[in-house]
Design a protein around this motif. Structure first.
Motif, PDB file in Angstrom:
ATOM      1  N   GLY A 132       0.818  -1.209   0.000  1.00 16.66           N
ATOM      2  CA  GLY A 132       0.000   0.000   0.000  1.00 16.66           C
ATOM      3  C   GLY A 132       0.851   1.258   0.000  1.00 16.66           C
ATOM      4  N   GLY A 133       1.929   1.243   0.783  1.00 11.21           N
ATOM      5  CA  GLY A 133       2.828   2.392   0.804  1.00 11.21           C
ATOM      6  C   GLY A 133       3.472   2.626  -0.548  1.00 11.21           C
ATOM      7  N   PHE A 134       3.853   1.543  -1.225  1.00 11.34           N
ATOM      8  CA  PHE A 134       4.456   1.670  -2.554  1.00 11.34           C
ATOM      9  C   PHE A 134       3.459   2.219  -3.570  1.00 11.34           C
ATOM     10  CE2 PHE A 134       8.096  -1.675  -2.169  1.00 11.34           C
ATOM     11  CZ  PHE A 134       8.730  -0.839  -1.272  1.00 11.34           C
ATOM     12  N   MET A 135       2.196   1.799  -3.454  1.00 12.65           N
ATOM     13  CA  MET A 135       1.170   2.302  -4.385  1.00 12.65           C
ATOM     14  C   MET A 135       1.005   3.811  -4.218  1.00 12.65           C
ATOM     15  SD  MET A 135      -0.336   0.058  -6.460  1.00 12.65           S
ATOM     16  CE  MET A 135      -2.083   0.364  -6.708  1.00 12.65           C
ATOM     17  N   ILE A 136       0.952   4.264  -2.977  1.00 14.39           N
ATOM     18  CA  ILE A 136       0.805   5.701  -2.725  1.00 14.39           C
ATOM     19  C   ILE A 136       2.042   6.457  -3.220  1.00 14.39           C
ATOM     20  CG2 ILE A 136       0.690   7.436  -0.890  1.00 14.39           C
ATOM     21  CD1 ILE A 136      -1.138   5.540   0.631  1.00 14.39           C
ATOM     22  N   ALA A 137       3.227   5.907  -2.968  1.00 10.58           N
ATOM     23  CA  ALA A 137       4.454   6.566  -3.400  1.00 10.58           C
ATOM     24  C   ALA A 137       4.515   6.669  -4.925  1.00 10.58           C
ATOM     25  CB  ALA A 137       5.669   5.802  -2.882  1.00 10.58           C
ATOM     26  N   HIS A 138       4.144   5.599  -5.608  1.00 12.26           N
ATOM     27  CA  HIS A 138       4.166   5.622  -7.074  1.00 12.26           C
ATOM     28  C   HIS A 138       3.123   6.593  -7.611  1.00 12.26           C
ATOM     29  CE1 HIS A 138       4.678   4.294 -11.174  1.00 12.26           C
ATOM     30  NE2 HIS A 138       3.394   3.976 -11.260  1.00 12.26           N
ATOM     31  N   GLY A 139       1.943   6.603  -6.985  1.00  8.89           N
ATOM     32  CA  GLY A 139       0.906   7.535  -7.414  1.00  8.89           C
ATOM     33  C   GLY A 139       1.314   8.987  -7.204  1.00  8.89           C
ATOM     34  N   MET A 179       7.168   7.598   1.377  1.00 13.70           N
ATOM     35  CA  MET A 179       7.700   7.137   0.097  1.00 13.70           C
ATOM     36  C   MET A 179       9.017   6.420   0.347  1.00 13.70           C
ATOM     37  SD  MET A 179       7.072  10.578  -2.208  1.00 13.70           S
ATOM     38  CE  MET A 179       8.072   9.915  -3.561  1.00 13.70           C
ATOM     39  N   SER A 180       9.475   5.659  -0.638  1.00 21.53           N
ATOM     40  CA  SER A 180      10.773   5.011  -0.475  1.00 21.53           C
ATOM     41  C   SER A 180      11.874   6.075  -0.390  1.00 21.53           C
ATOM     42  CB  SER A 180      11.052   4.061  -1.643  1.00 21.53           C
ATOM     43  OG  SER A 180      11.573   4.763  -2.749  1.00 21.53           O
ATOM     44  N   ASN A 181      12.913   5.757   0.364  1.00 23.92           N
ATOM     45  CA  ASN A 181      14.027   6.693   0.500  1.00 23.92           C
ATOM     46  C   ASN A 181      14.649   7.020  -0.856  1.00 23.92           C
ATOM     47  OD1 ASN A 181      13.516   6.256   3.180  1.00 23.92           O
ATOM     48  ND2 ASN A 181      15.384   5.113   3.599  1.00 23.92           N
ATOM     49  N   GLY A 321      -3.456  -0.634   4.675  1.00 25.09           N
ATOM     50  CA  GLY A 321      -2.503  -0.601   3.577  1.00 25.09           C
ATOM     51  C   GLY A 321      -3.027  -1.254   2.309  1.00 25.09           C
ATOM     52  N   PHE A 322      -3.957  -2.201   2.447  1.00 22.42           N
ATOM     53  CA  PHE A 322      -4.518  -2.853   1.267  1.00 22.42           C
ATOM     54  C   PHE A 322      -5.595  -1.998   0.604  1.00 22.42           C
ATOM     55  CE2 PHE A 322      -6.517  -6.805  -0.709  1.00 22.42           C
ATOM     56  CZ  PHE A 322      -5.476  -6.969  -1.607  1.00 22.42           C
ATOM     57  N   PHE A 323      -6.145  -1.051   1.363  1.00 20.31           N
ATOM     58  CA  PHE A 323      -7.221  -0.198   0.821  1.00 20.31           C
ATOM     59  C   PHE A 323      -6.789   0.572  -0.427  1.00 20.31           C
ATOM     60  CE2 PHE A 323      -8.788   4.251   0.887  1.00 20.31           C
ATOM     61  CZ  PHE A 323     -10.060   4.015   0.371  1.00 20.31           C
ATOM     62  N   PRO A 324      -5.649   1.292  -0.423  1.00 22.86           N
ATOM     63  CA  PRO A 324      -5.295   2.030  -1.639  1.00 22.86           C
ATOM     64  C   PRO A 324      -5.021   1.124  -2.830  1.00 22.86           C
ATOM     65  CG  PRO A 324      -3.486   2.087  -0.071  1.00 22.86           C
ATOM     66  CD  PRO A 324      -4.664   1.516   0.652  1.00 22.86           C
ATOM     67  N   VAL A 325      -4.512  -0.083  -2.567  1.00 19.04           N
ATOM     68  CA  VAL A 325      -4.275  -1.017  -3.670  1.00 19.04           C
ATOM     69  C   VAL A 325      -5.591  -1.339  -4.364  1.00 19.04           C
ATOM     70  CG1 VAL A 325      -3.374  -3.291  -4.282  1.00 19.04           C
ATOM     71  CG2 VAL A 325      -2.301  -2.005  -2.424  1.00 19.04           C
ATOM     72  N   VAL A 326      -6.592  -1.713  -3.571  1.00 15.01           N
ATOM     73  CA  VAL A 326      -7.895  -2.092  -4.130  1.00 15.01           C
ATOM     74  C   VAL A 326      -8.592  -0.881  -4.740  1.00 15.01           C
ATOM     75  CG1 VAL A 326     -10.176  -3.017  -3.563  1.00 15.01           C
ATOM     76  CG2 VAL A 326      -8.123  -3.995  -2.500  1.00 15.01           C
ATOM     77  N   ALA A 327      -8.631   0.224  -3.994  1.00 16.99           N
ATOM     78  CA  ALA A 327      -9.382   1.397  -4.454  1.00 16.99           C
ATOM     79  C   ALA A 327      -8.791   1.980  -5.729  1.00 16.99           C
ATOM     80  CB  ALA A 327      -9.411   2.456  -3.350  1.00 16.99           C
ATOM     81  N   LEU A 328      -7.488   2.126  -5.793  1.00 16.13           N
ATOM     82  CA  LEU A 328      -6.859   2.738  -6.960  1.00 16.13           C
ATOM     83  C   LEU A 328      -7.006   1.864  -8.207  1.00 16.13           C
ATOM     84  CD1 LEU A 328      -3.627   4.135  -5.263  1.00 16.13           C
ATOM     85  CD2 LEU A 328      -5.562   5.461  -6.112  1.00 16.13           C
ATOM     86  N   LEU A 329      -6.980   0.537  -8.023  1.00 12.87           N
ATOM     87  CA  LEU A 329      -7.148  -0.357  -9.165  1.00 12.87           C
ATOM     88  C   LEU A 329      -8.611  -0.424  -9.616  1.00 12.87           C
ATOM     89  CD1 LEU A 329      -4.762  -3.300  -8.190  1.00 12.87           C
ATOM     90  CD2 LEU A 329      -4.385  -1.567  -9.935  1.00 12.87           C
ATOM     91  N   CYS A 330      -9.518  -0.535  -8.652  1.00 15.70           N
ATOM     92  CA  CYS A 330     -10.934  -0.648  -8.995  1.00 15.70           C
ATOM     93  C   CYS A 330     -11.452   0.627  -9.670  1.00 15.70           C
ATOM     94  CB  CYS A 330     -11.768  -0.959  -7.754  1.00 15.70           C
ATOM     95  SG  CYS A 330     -11.553  -2.641  -7.131  1.00 15.70           S
ATOM     96  N   ALA A 337       0.240  -1.448 -15.523  1.00 11.03           N
ATOM     97  CA  ALA A 337       1.575  -0.867 -15.710  1.00 11.03           C
ATOM     98  C   ALA A 337       2.105  -0.282 -14.409  1.00 11.03           C
ATOM     99  CB  ALA A 337       1.528   0.218 -16.791  1.00 11.03           C
ATOM    100  N   ASP A 338       1.211   0.291 -13.610  1.00  5.41           N
ATOM    101  CA  ASP A 338       1.633   0.851 -12.321  1.00  5.41           C
ATOM    102  C   ASP A 338       2.028  -0.263 -11.354  1.00  5.41           C
ATOM    103  OD1 ASP A 338       0.998   3.711 -12.851  1.00  5.41           O
ATOM    104  OD2 ASP A 338      -1.016   2.916 -13.072  1.00  5.41           O
TER     105      ASP A 338
END
Length: 490
Positions: A132-139, A179-181, A321-330, A337-338
Motif C-alpha cells: 500500500g505504501g508503494f502504491m501511494i508513493a508511485h501515485g 515514500m521510499s528513501n 494498507g490494502f485499501f489504496p491497492v484495491v481502491a486505486l485499481l478498482c 503498468a503501475d
C-alpha cells in the motif's frame, strides 16, 4: 485466440548476458557453499538435525547478503526455497519423523512447519502494508504530488543557504516517511540540482547535496512504511505474537527522527554551509486537476489519515494498507503498468527476512544461538547495545535491508529466550540502527544518488555519516529504551 505479434528488433549480441562475477562475488559463492555444507556434514554440538539444516541456510544467507554473488532479492527467495526443502514438513531433505511413540516425535513434529508457513512470508500482512505504501508513493510521483508538496513547503524558507537547507531536509524527511528513501531522494535532487549551480563550488554545494540523502535515510525511520528495516522488525515481532500499531511506531520513532535531523542540520551548517551563503529557490506548483489525480489525492489522504488514527478505529495498519491497492485499481486510477512499476524486489527481500526469522524460531536454532554465547552475563542494556552497534556497523557496508534481514530475526529470538530483555525494544533498536549506516556511497541508494552528482567527496560523506550515525546510534541505544518504557510502549 491470441494474436500473433511481430517480432521486435533483434537484441544486441550479449545484451542479456549476465555481468561477470568480480573477485568478491566469487569468494562469496565459494564461502557460501562451504558455510552451507559445513553444518550438514559436521555434527554441531547440542544442535538437533533440524537446527543444523537451518544453521546452514542462515550462514549461507549471511555470506550471500554481505558479498552479493547473486542479487539480494535472489538470496531472499533462495532462503525461502531452502527452508521448504530442508526444514519444512515433507521437505525433500528434511529429517524423517521418528516413531510416533518415541519421546522426540512430538517435539520434532512441532518444529517441522508446513511449507505454506514459509511461502506465507511472500504475502505476510507486513508485505501488504508495504505494498500500500508503494502504491501511494508511485501515485504521488505519477500525479506530481511529491514535487507540488515540495514546492508549497519550501515557500516559507528564506534565501539563506542554511535556512533553505533546513527546509529541504524537513521536506525530504516528511516525504520519506511515506515514500521510499530512493524515490524521495531522486525527487528532491530534481529540485536541488539546478540550485546547486547557483552556489560556489566547494563545501557549500557538498553540504546541500549531502543534506538530501541524510534526511531521506533519517526520515524513513519515522513510519512502518518508511524503509524496509521497519517492516522487517514489525514482521519479526508479529511472528512472535507481538503487534505494534502504525501510531505506536511513530510515537517511538518520530521524536528521535526530528532530533537527529536537527543535529544533522547543525553539523552541516557548522562544517559545510557559510553563514552568508545564499540560495534562491524558484519553484511553482502545478497541481494535476484531472479526475484521476483528484481521486488519488483523496485515497492517499484517507489512507494516511487511517494509518494515523489506528487506535481510534481499530482497523490494523496492514488492512488499511490494502485499501489504496484495491481502491486505486478498482477506480482505474492506476493499472497493470503501475503494478509492474512497484519495487517488487524490495518486497521479496523483506519476505526473505521474515521467512528467515520464522525458520530460526521454529527449528530451535535460536535457543542454540542463545546457549552458545553467554548473553545473560551481558545484561539487557548491553545486549541491546551490542546488537545495535553491529547493525549500525553492518549497514555502513551492506544494504540496510540485508543487515536488518540478518540481525532482526536473531535479535528477536535472543530477546524471547532471555529474561529481562524486552523483545519489542530490541527489534526496534536494531531496525533503526540499520537505517543509520550512511557513511559510504554503497551504504544506501540515496547516498549513491547524491554521490553521482559529482558534488560530494567520499571523505565528506564519510565524515557526516560517521558523526551523525554514531551520535544517533548512541542516543538510540542508551536513551530511547528508557523513554519508551516510561511512556508505556516497551
Amino acid at each position: 485466440m491470441p494474436t500473433r505479434t511481430s517480432p521486435g528488433p533483434p537484441h544486441p549480441q550479449g545484451a542479456h548476458r549476465p555481468a561477470p562475477l568480480g573477485t568478491k562475488e566469487k569468494i562469496g559463492l565459494i564461502l557460501g557453499a562451504i558455510a552451507f555444507a559445513f553444518p550438514l556434514l559436521v555434527d554441531i554440538p547440542n544442535l538437533e538435525p533440524l537446527g543444523e539444516r537451518m544453521l546452514a541456510i542462515f550462514l549461507l544467507a549471511i555470506i550471500f547478503w554481505i558479498t552479493e554473488p547473486i542479487p539480494l532479492t535472489a538470496t531472499a527467495v533462495l532462503v525461502i526455497m531452502l527452508e521448504v526443502l530442508f526444514v519444512a514438513k515433507g521437505g525433500v531433505f528434511a529429517p524423517a519423523l521418528p516413531d510416533p511413540a518415541s519421546a522426540d516425535a512430538g517435539a520434532l513434529a512441532d518444529q517441522l512447519l508446513p511449507a505454506s508457513a514459509y511461502f506465507a512470508a511472500l504475502a505476510n500482512p507486513v508485505i501488504i502494508l508495504f505494498l500500500g505504501g508503494f502504491m501511494i508513493a508511485h501515485g504521488a510521483e505519477k500525479y506530481g504530488l511529491d514535487r507540488n508538496l515540495a514546492s508549497v513547503m519550501l515557500k516559507p524558507f528564506s534565501d539563506s543557504a542554511r535556512a533553505t537547507t533546513a527546509g529541504l531536509m524537513l521536506i525530504t524527511a516528511i516525504l520519506s516517511m511515506f515514500m521510499s528513501n530512493t524515490a524521495t531522494t531522486a525527487t528532491m535532487f530534481a529540485v536541488v540540482v539546478p540550485i546547486l549551480k547557483a552556489l560556489p563550488k566547494g563545501k557549500a554545494r557538498a553540504g546541500v547535496a549531502l543534506s538530501i540523502p541524510l534526511a531521506a535515510n533519517v526520515g524513513g525511520i519515522g513510519t512502518p512504511v518508511g524503509t524496509p528495516p521497519n517492516a522487517i522488525a514489525i514482521g519479526a515481532l508479529a511472528e512472535r505474537g507481538i503487534t505494534i500499531s502504525f501510531v505506536d511506531w511513530m510515537i517511538m520513532a518520530v521524536p528521535f527522527m526530528l532530533i537527529i535531523l536537527l543535529f544533522s542540520w547543525l553539523f552541516l551548517s557548522l562544517v559545510f554551509l557559510p553563514k552568508d551563503a545564499r540560495i534562491h529557490v524558484e519553484m511553482t506548483s502545478n497541481w494535476d486537476r484531472t479526475t484521476n489525480a483528484r481521486i488519488f489525492y483523496i485515497i492517499a489522504g484517507i489512507t494516511i489519515l487511517a494509518w494515523m488514527t489506528e487506535p481510534l478505529h481499530g482497523i490494523s495498519s496492514n488492512t488499511v494498507g490494502f485499501f489504496p491497492v484495491v481502491a486505486l485499481l478498482c477506480l482505474k486510477v492506476m493499472g497493470g503498468a503501475d503494478i509492474k512499476a512497484l519495487d517488487w524486489p524490495v518486497l521479496w527481500l523483506v519476505s526473505g527476512g521474515i521467512a528467515l526469522g520464522t525458520g530460526v524460531g521454529a527449528t530451535g536454532l535460536d535457543a542454540w544461538l542463545v546457549g552458545s554465547v553467554p548473553w545473560e552475563s551481558l545484561g539487557g542494556v548491553w545486549i541491546v547495545a551490542l546488537l545495535g552497534l553491529i547493525g549500525f556497523g553492518m549497514a555502513n557496508v551492506i544494504s540496510h535491508s540485508a543487515a536488518a534481514n540478518l540481525l532482526v530475526p536473531l535479535a528477536v529470538s535472543l530477546a524471547v529466550s532471555l529474561d529481562g530483555v524486552d523483545t519489542l525494544t530490541v527489534s526496534v533498536v536494531v531496525a533503526i540502527a540499520c537505517s543509520l549506516g550512511m557513511s559510504m556511497p554503497i551504504s544506501t541508494p540515496p547516498n549513491a544518488i547524491a554521490y553521482s552528482t559529482g558534488e560530494i567527496k567520499i571523505s565528506q560523506m564519510a565524515l557526516l555519516g560517521m558523526v551523525v550515525g554514531t551520535a544517533a546510534t548512541a542516543v538510540l541505544i542508551f536513551a530511547l529504551p528508557s523513554l519508551w518504557s516510561a511512556i508505556g510502549l516497551a
